[in-house]
Design a protein around this motif. Structure first.
Motif, mmCIF file in Angstrom:
data_model
loop_
_atom_site.group_PDB
_atom_site.id
_atom_site.type_symbol
_atom_site.label_atom_id
_atom_site.label_comp_id
_atom_site.label_asym_id
_atom_site.label_seq_id
_atom_site.Cartn_x
_atom_site.Cartn_y
_atom_site.Cartn_z
ATOM 1 N N UNK A 128 0.822 -1.210 0.000
ATOM 2 C CA UNK A 128 0.000 0.000 0.000
ATOM 3 C C UNK A 128 0.858 1.263 0.000
ATOM 4 N N UNK A 129 2.024 1.187 0.609
ATOM 5 C CA UNK A 129 2.902 2.355 0.685
ATOM 6 C C UNK A 129 3.660 2.610 -0.611
ATOM 7 N N UNK A 130 3.804 1.582 -1.408
ATOM 8 C CA UNK A 130 4.646 1.688 -2.596
ATOM 9 C C UNK A 130 4.122 2.749 -3.566
ATOM 10 N N UNK A 131 5.000 3.684 -3.896
ATOM 11 C CA UNK A 131 4.669 4.712 -4.876
ATOM 12 C C UNK A 131 3.813 5.852 -4.387
ATOM 13 N N UNK A 132 3.603 5.979 -3.067
ATOM 14 C CA UNK A 132 2.803 7.109 -2.576
ATOM 15 C C UNK A 132 3.489 8.418 -2.947
ATOM 16 N N UNK A 133 2.708 9.480 -3.034
ATOM 17 C CA UNK A 133 3.263 10.784 -3.406
ATOM 18 C C UNK A 133 4.133 11.373 -2.301
ATOM 19 N N UNK A 134 3.818 11.035 -1.056
ATOM 20 C CA UNK A 134 4.637 11.494 0.070
ATOM 21 C C UNK A 134 4.606 10.435 1.158
ATOM 22 N N UNK A 135 5.783 9.982 1.553
ATOM 23 C CA UNK A 135 5.928 9.036 2.660
ATOM 24 C C UNK A 135 6.498 9.789 3.845
ATOM 25 N N UNK A 136 5.705 9.907 4.906
ATOM 26 C CA UNK A 136 6.108 10.621 6.124
ATOM 27 C C UNK A 136 6.483 9.560 7.149
ATOM 28 N N UNK A 137 7.742 9.575 7.604
ATOM 29 C CA UNK A 137 8.180 8.458 8.438
ATOM 30 C C UNK A 137 9.149 8.911 9.528
ATOM 31 N N UNK A 138 9.096 8.233 10.687
ATOM 32 C CA UNK A 138 10.004 8.567 11.789
ATOM 33 C C UNK A 138 11.409 8.099 11.460
ATOM 34 N N UNK A 139 12.399 8.862 11.946
ATOM 35 C CA UNK A 139 13.798 8.505 11.654
ATOM 36 C C UNK A 139 14.684 8.554 12.886
ATOM 37 N N UNK A 140 14.145 8.949 14.044
ATOM 38 C CA UNK A 140 14.976 9.249 15.213
ATOM 39 C C UNK A 140 15.371 8.081 16.083
ATOM 40 N N UNK A 141 14.810 6.886 15.834
ATOM 41 C CA UNK A 141 15.188 5.729 16.630
ATOM 42 C C UNK A 141 14.687 5.798 18.067
ATOM 43 N N UNK A 142 15.228 4.967 18.918
ATOM 44 C CA UNK A 142 14.873 4.785 20.335
ATOM 45 C C UNK A 142 13.465 4.203 20.496
ATOM 46 N N UNK A 143 12.446 4.954 20.062
ATOM 47 C CA UNK A 143 11.061 4.508 20.183
ATOM 48 C C UNK A 143 10.479 4.041 18.845
ATOM 49 N N UNK A 144 11.207 4.267 17.771
ATOM 50 C CA UNK A 144 10.725 3.977 16.414
ATOM 51 C C UNK A 144 11.863 3.367 15.602
#
Length: 214
Positions: A128-144
């Motif tokens: 479902x995520x493949x090819x979306x116009x914008x992927x908003x995602x966490x990058x900070x680690x520890x909890x994600x």
């Protein structure tokens, strides 16, 4: 015309050409050492109920509609929301519980928000995520997911654009990494650091967009 605004931490708003606004994962500001979101949502989406993602009252209007930890598909006010169950950790939720990924479709674009996902998505979620116009995602680690897992997610999903969230900025009182750890891994996308916290999605293609903290 779809406008994306970062309100710090994981809070993002999507404003459509008619002014209709979707707010995802609002925080209250003070609990994190940040400014509270300066937005009100017609539709509010909450990926999980931890305190730094569920401050619905801060962004609520009188007639706001709220989807909290929603799985399935719903059409609300000409906006299609698809919710998918994922986990806040790598142990099937046994440490931090479930997390809900949202894909929002409106005005011909698809925007995905991964919330506090704690593992690299796979299977139906990745499809479902493949090819979306914008992927908003966490990058900070520890909890994600951390920077490397976030970049792996981008490489697998191949979005048109990506936007990092949930990383350390000045004032934030959570022990997570800054965005630079993620940006060092980016290949095949142009990194665009904005002077503001908002942008028109149609203006970007093939970018990793980094809005300024609000």
């Amino acid at each position: 015309m779809v406008t994306i605004t970062w309100h710090g931490h994981a809070c993002v708003s999507i404003t459509l050409s008619n002014g209709y606004t979707i707010v995802i994962d609002p925080h209250d500001g003070g609990s994190l050492g940040l400014k509270p979101p300066s937005v009100k949502g017609d539709l509010i989406l909450v990926t999980h109920t931890h305190f730094d993602h569920n401050a619905v009252e801060v962004v609520r209007k009188d007639k706001s509609r709220v989807l909290m930890e929603f799985a399935g598909e719903s059409r609300l006010d000409n906006v299609v929301v698809k919710g998918f169950v994922t986990y806040h950790d790598k142990a099937q939720g046994r440490r931090r519980g479930k997390n809900y990924v949202y894909v929002v479709q409106a005005e011909g674009v698809r925007v995905a928000h991964l919330g506090d996902i704690g593992h690299v998505p796979s299977g139906d979620v990745l499809t479902e995520l493949t090819g979306v116009d914008l992927l908003i995602l966490p990058v900070g680690g520890t909890f994600t997911i951390d920077a490397r897992e976030a970049w792996e997610t981008v490489e697998k999903a191949k979005p048109v654009n990506a936007m990092p969230i949930h990383y350390w900025v000045r004032g934030l009182n959570l022990p997570i990494a800054p965005v630079d750890d993620f940006l060092k891994l980016v290949k095949g996308y142009e990194v665009v650091k904005l002077p503001t916290n908002t942008f028109k999605l149609e203006d970007y293609k093939g970018k990793v967009v980094v809005p300024s903290p609000p």
